[in-house]
Design a protein around this motif. Structure first.
Motif, PDB file in Angstrom:
ATOM      1  N   PRO A  75       0.764  -1.308  -0.004  1.00 47.24           N
ATOM      2  CA  PRO A  75      -0.049  -0.021  -0.176  1.00 47.24           C
ATOM      3  C   PRO A  75       0.717   1.167   0.048  1.00 47.24           C
ATOM      4  CG  PRO A  75      -0.031  -1.055   2.016  1.00 47.24           C
ATOM      5  CD  PRO A  75       0.689  -1.968   1.112  1.00 47.24           C
ATOM      6  N   LEU A  76       2.116   1.010   0.364  1.00 52.94           N
ATOM      7  CA  LEU A  76       3.155   2.447   0.193  1.00 52.94           C
ATOM      8  C   LEU A  76       4.033   2.439  -0.980  1.00 52.94           C
ATOM      9  CD1 LEU A  76       3.922   2.578   4.060  1.00 52.94           C
ATOM     10  CD2 LEU A  76       2.532   3.952   3.031  1.00 52.94           C
ATOM     11  N   ALA A  77       3.594   1.787  -1.874  1.00 56.82           N
ATOM     12  CA  ALA A  77       4.319   1.625  -3.123  1.00 56.82           C
ATOM     13  C   ALA A  77       4.596   2.815  -3.736  1.00 56.82           C
ATOM     14  CB  ALA A  77       3.949   0.494  -4.073  1.00 56.82           C
ATOM     15  N   ASP A  78       3.388   3.989  -3.714  1.00 48.16           N
ATOM     16  CA  ASP A  78       3.530   5.277  -4.397  1.00 48.16           C
ATOM     17  C   ASP A  78       3.522   6.327  -3.316  1.00 48.16           C
ATOM     18  OD1 ASP A  78       3.194   4.072  -6.974  1.00 48.16           O
ATOM     19  OD2 ASP A  78       1.019   3.674  -6.623  1.00 48.16           O
ATOM     20  N   VAL A  79       4.008   6.087  -2.355  1.00 47.07           N
ATOM     21  CA  VAL A  79       4.155   7.179  -1.103  1.00 47.07           C
ATOM     22  C   VAL A  79       5.628   7.380  -0.967  1.00 47.07           C
ATOM     23  CG1 VAL A  79       3.631   7.586   1.160  1.00 47.07           C
ATOM     24  CG2 VAL A  79       1.893   6.307  -0.165  1.00 47.07           C
ATOM     25  N   ALA A  80       6.048   8.658  -0.786  1.00 50.16           N
ATOM     26  CA  ALA A  80       7.405   8.870  -0.483  1.00 50.16           C
ATOM     27  C   ALA A  80       7.570   8.656   1.088  1.00 50.16           C
ATOM     28  CB  ALA A  80       7.685  10.522  -0.765  1.00 50.16           C
ATOM     29  N   VAL A  81       8.482   7.761   1.312  1.00 53.14           N
ATOM     30  CA  VAL A  81       8.741   7.398   2.482  1.00 53.14           C
ATOM     31  C   VAL A  81      10.344   7.419   2.852  1.00 53.14           C
ATOM     32  CG1 VAL A  81       8.744   5.227   4.335  1.00 53.14           C
ATOM     33  CG2 VAL A  81       7.056   5.647   2.562  1.00 53.14           C
ATOM     34  N   THR A  82      10.730   7.959   4.029  1.00 55.37           N
ATOM     35  CA  THR A  82      12.102   8.318   4.438  1.00 55.37           C
ATOM     36  C   THR A  82      12.397   7.360   5.864  1.00 55.37           C
ATOM     37  OG1 THR A  82      12.248  10.309   3.354  1.00 55.37           O
ATOM     38  CG2 THR A  82      13.914  10.040   5.012  1.00 55.37           C
ATOM     39  N   ARG A  83      13.418   6.638   5.817  1.00 55.95           N
ATOM     40  CA  ARG A  83      13.556   6.301   7.034  1.00 55.95           C
ATOM     41  C   ARG A  83      14.731   7.242   7.933  1.00 55.95           C
ATOM     42  NH1 ARG A  83      17.475   2.608   9.971  1.00 55.95           N
ATOM     43  NH2 ARG A  83      16.097   0.959  10.984  1.00 55.95           N
ATOM     44  N   VAL A  84      14.426   7.264   8.897  1.00 60.56           N
ATOM     45  CA  VAL A  84      15.429   8.241   9.760  1.00 60.56           C
ATOM     46  C   VAL A  84      15.807   7.585  11.131  1.00 60.56           C
ATOM     47  CG1 VAL A  84      14.113  10.210   8.915  1.00 60.56           C
ATOM     48  CG2 VAL A  84      13.437   9.343  11.081  1.00 60.56           C
ATOM     49  N   VAL A  85      16.941   8.207  11.697  1.00 61.86           N
ATOM     50  CA  VAL A  85      17.493   7.997  13.149  1.00 61.86           C
ATOM     51  C   VAL A  85      17.517   9.428  13.768  1.00 61.86           C
ATOM     52  CG1 VAL A  85      19.192   6.940  14.374  1.00 61.86           C
ATOM     53  CG2 VAL A  85      18.823   6.127  12.448  1.00 61.86           C
ATOM     54  N   TYR A  86      16.866   9.490  14.784  1.00 67.65           N
ATOM     55  CA  TYR A  86      16.684  10.801  15.527  1.00 67.65           C
ATOM     56  C   TYR A  86      17.071  10.781  17.080  1.00 67.65           C
ATOM     57  CZ  TYR A  86      12.207   8.988  17.148  1.00 67.65           C
ATOM     58  OH  TYR A  86      11.160   8.187  17.666  1.00 67.65           O
ATOM     59  N   ARG A  87      17.278  11.823  17.668  1.00 59.59           N
ATOM     60  CA  ARG A  87      17.584  11.825  19.056  1.00 59.59           C
ATOM     61  C   ARG A  87      16.400  11.754  19.709  1.00 59.59           C
ATOM     62  NH1 ARG A  87      21.928  15.739  21.280  1.00 59.59           N
ATOM     63  NH2 ARG A  87      22.104  13.898  22.905  1.00 59.59           N
ATOM     64  N   SER A  88      16.431  11.339  20.956  1.00 61.24           N
ATOM     65  CA  SER A  88      15.240  11.182  22.046  1.00 61.24           C
ATOM     66  C   SER A  88      15.669  10.852  23.141  1.00 61.24           C
ATOM     67  CB  SER A  88      14.256  10.415  21.497  1.00 61.24           C
ATOM     68  OG  SER A  88      13.235  10.199  22.241  1.00 61.24           O
ATOM     69  N   SER A  89      15.031  10.486  24.248  1.00 59.17           N
ATOM     70  CA  SER A  89      15.614  10.343  25.333  1.00 59.17           C
ATOM     71  C   SER A  89      14.653   9.149  26.286  1.00 59.17           C
ATOM     72  CB  SER A  89      15.550  11.468  26.314  1.00 59.17           C
ATOM     73  OG  SER A  89      14.291  12.299  26.513  1.00 59.17           O
ATOM     74  N   ALA A  90      15.281   8.341  27.183  1.00 58.83           N
ATOM     75  CA  ALA A  90      14.805   7.532  27.698  1.00 58.83           C
ATOM     76  C   ALA A  90      14.121   8.054  28.973  1.00 58.83           C
ATOM     77  CB  ALA A  90      15.685   6.342  28.209  1.00 58.83           C
ATOM     78  N   GLY A  91      12.746   7.471  29.443  1.00 60.28           N
ATOM     79  CA  GLY A  91      12.039   8.078  30.465  1.00 60.28           C
ATOM     80  C   GLY A  91      12.773   7.329  31.918  1.00 60.28           C
ATOM     81  N   TYR A  92      13.894   6.984  32.077  1.00 61.04           N
ATOM     82  CA  TYR A  92      14.610   6.006  33.129  1.00 61.04           C
ATOM     83  C   TYR A  92      16.057   6.000  32.903  1.00 61.04           C
ATOM     84  CZ  TYR A  92      15.417   2.364  29.697  1.00 61.04           C
ATOM     85  OH  TYR A  92      15.812   1.662  28.803  1.00 61.04           O
ATOM     86  N   GLY A 110       3.804  -5.159   9.016  1.00 59.06           N
ATOM     87  CA  GLY A 110       1.999  -5.034   9.256  1.00 59.06           C
ATOM     88  C   GLY A 110       1.590  -3.845   9.421  1.00 59.06           C
ATOM     89  N   GLY A 111       2.350  -2.709   9.501  1.00 50.25           N
ATOM     90  CA  GLY A 111       1.948  -1.422   9.908  1.00 50.25           C
ATOM     91  C   GLY A 111       1.760  -0.434   8.403  1.00 50.25           C
ATOM     92  N   ALA A 112       1.971  -1.032   7.390  1.00 49.99           N
ATOM     93  CA  ALA A 112       2.027  -0.327   6.089  1.00 49.99           C
ATOM     94  C   ALA A 112       0.361   0.169   5.730  1.00 49.99           C
ATOM     95  CB  ALA A 112       2.596  -1.140   5.124  1.00 49.99           C
ATOM     96  N   SER A 113      -0.545  -0.838   5.876  1.00 48.96           N
ATOM     97  CA  SER A 113      -1.878  -0.300   5.468  1.00 48.96           C
ATOM     98  C   SER A 113      -2.611   0.887   6.114  1.00 48.96           C
ATOM     99  CB  SER A 113      -2.917  -1.691   5.659  1.00 48.96           C
ATOM    100  OG  SER A 113      -2.370  -2.768   4.796  1.00 48.96           O
ATOM    101  N   THR A 114      -2.278   0.637   7.581  1.00 42.83           N
ATOM    102  CA  THR A 114      -2.830   1.852   8.455  1.00 42.83           C
ATOM    103  C   THR A 114      -2.218   2.933   7.978  1.00 42.83           C
ATOM    104  OG1 THR A 114      -3.629   0.396  10.353  1.00 42.83           O
ATOM    105  CG2 THR A 114      -3.372   2.670  10.811  1.00 42.83           C
ATOM    106  N   ILE A 115      -0.751   3.229   7.891  1.00 38.02           N
ATOM    107  CA  ILE A 115      -0.050   4.149   7.438  1.00 38.02           C
ATOM    108  C   ILE A 115      -0.465   4.747   6.093  1.00 38.02           C
ATOM    109  CG2 ILE A 115       2.310   5.143   6.898  1.00 38.02           C
ATOM    110  CD1 ILE A 115       3.303   3.118   9.160  1.00 38.02           C
ATOM    111  N   ALA A 116      -0.575   4.036   5.218  1.00 37.61           N
ATOM    112  CA  ALA A 116      -1.315   4.325   4.029  1.00 37.61           C
ATOM    113  C   ALA A 116      -2.444   5.027   3.910  1.00 37.61           C
ATOM    114  CB  ALA A 116      -1.222   3.250   3.099  1.00 37.61           C
ATOM    115  N   SER A 117      -3.373   4.563   4.722  1.00 40.13           N
ATOM    116  CA  SER A 117      -4.755   5.188   5.120  1.00 40.13           C
ATOM    117  C   SER A 117      -4.489   6.441   5.774  1.00 40.13           C
ATOM    118  CB  SER A 117      -5.580   4.268   5.940  1.00 40.13           C
ATOM    119  OG  SER A 117      -5.880   3.193   5.265  1.00 40.13           O
TER     120      SER A 117
END
Length: 414
Positions: A56-73, A128-135
């Motif tokens: 379902p995401l075949a025609d969608v522009a999708v970028t994979r990223v690595v980003y900074r965040s923080s743990a809550g512990y 398995g998340g592609a369909s919901t993301i495409a929607s």
């Protein structure tokens, strides 16, 4: 998630344990510093995401990223924090963005595992998340989907220490921060994105979406405009799995085969926060031997999980003492939702025949959130279970109404 006896809507979480349950805290002194407010969501790496060409995401522009965040512990210190690097994907609609920029939906995936090869962005079908993301993309939303801390594969981080940070399964503070910082990362990837955002997810992702709504009410959500969270079959409060520690005479809780399959994930998640957790109190024998298979992903993992479960024997998951059960309850209750009022309305949907997240657990969490003053539309799907609620279209419609500034329905008692 896990099936067990239900809980009362009046239940209140235990105080959060202050250190590892087996004794003094075991905490590393070499943890990266948490990013400042200006550094949250900063991009570490980006690349084109290879999606299923027939999906379902075949025609969608999708970028994979690595980003900074923080743990809550911090390990051994559930009230600490440290810096992490997290992977995820950003999916962008086609066409011209609306006035104010594309609205953003932070999408939270359900349970995949706790191993470093369990991040959906490492798989063409997003596990398995592609369909919901495409929607969501088809409705004109930028989708920011975090893998969550610890589920990034090797080579996704610029810091070797960070790639080895474990996934703190069910730790609400961490996934909430990961979700919010994923939104910030998406705004860097997509300059046409606005500041308005919503969260959505199911199961573990439902917990993440709800937790992100609560975190958005704190300074962690600053600079963004949160409009609402849609949580389907959310793992809002799983502490009732450890109910019964205060009943005399003590009788160890029993679990079905599907419940047992999730014990290693729960133990893994707790060990990230409480490194001295006595694992053999909660699993042993064939269950302990099969734990790696039950928490991992990748090619052939479904067969490996099945094979591991065939080696589990009665008693492998028995919690033999009331004190161990009490400690488990305390640790899980420390992350139970709600913890504070959400920054915006909630949609909570679940099936009344859910055999994984017991419906009374979710009803109790909703009741407590209503008592805190949240605005909630609670929808219960008759005869439906954990993964077949059929409520995803309703949740997406609900999110659309929030972006349209329509008044939010409220099923909380008035």
């Amino acid at each position: 998630m896990v099936v067990a006896a239900g809980c009362s809507a009046e239940q209140t979480p235990d105080a959060r344990p202050s250190s590892s349950p087996a004794g003094p805290a075991t905490q590393s002194t070499d943890l990266p510093t948490a990013p400042s407010a200006a550094e949250r969501g900063a991009i570490v790496a980006r690349s084109a995401m290879v999606v299923d060409p027939s999906g379902p995401l075949a025609d969608v522009a999708v970028t994979r990223v690595v980003y900074r965040s923080s743990a809550g512990y911090a390990p051994g210190d559930p009230d600490g924090t440290f810096g992490t690097e997290v992977s995820g994907i950003v999916a962008v609609p086609s066409g011209t963005p609306p006035r104010g920029g594309w609205p953003i939906v932070a999408y939270g995936h359900g349970t995949t595992g706790t191993a470093s090869n369990c991040g959906p962005s490492g798989y063409p079908d997003l596990l398995g998340g592609a369909s919901t993301i495409a929607s969501l993309v088809s409705r004109g939303y930028v989708v920011a989907a975090s893998d969550y801390q610890g589920l990034s594969g090797p080579g996704t981080s610029a810091d070797a220490r960070v790639t080895r940070v474990p996934h703190p399964y069910l730790d609400t503070d961490t996934v909430a921060r990961n979700m919010i910082d994923m939104v910030r990362a998406a705004r860097t990837i997509v300059p046409q994105a606005g500041t308005r955002w919503a969260s959505m997810g199911a199961s573990q992702g439902g917990q993440a979406a709800w937790a992100a709504g609560e975190a958005a009410a704190t300074d962690y959500g600053s600079g963004l405009q949160f409009v609402g969270a849609a949580a389907l079959a959310p793992a809002a409060d799983v502490s009732p799995i450890a109910d019964g520690y205060d009943v005399a005479p003590y009788a160890a809780p029993t679990f079905t085969q599907i419940q047992i399959a999730f014990i290693p994930l729960i133990v893994d998640g707790l060990r990230a926060v409480y490194p001295d957790l006595p694992v053999d109190e909660y699993m042993r024998g064939g269950l302990a031997a099969g734990a790696r298979a039950l928490t991992s992903c990748g090619s052939g993992s479904a067969f490996s999980k099945y094979s591991a479960l065939t080696g589990v024997r009665p008693g492998d998951a028995a919690i033999r003492s009331a004190s161990a059960l009490r400690q488990l309850h305390s640790m899980l209750a420390a992350d139970a939702l709600p913890q504070r009022r959400s920054a915006a309305p909630l949609f909570v949907g679940y099936g009344d025949s859910d055999q994984i997240i017991t419906p009374s657990w979710t009803a109790g969490a909703v009741a407590r959130a209503c008592a805190m003053g949240d605005t909630i539309e609670r929808t219960v799907a008759a005869g439906k279970g954990h993964t077949n609620t059929g409520l995803t279209p309703s949740a997406i419609d609900w999110i659309g109404d929030r972006f349209a500034d329509d008044p939010a329905p409220n099923t909380c008692p008035r």
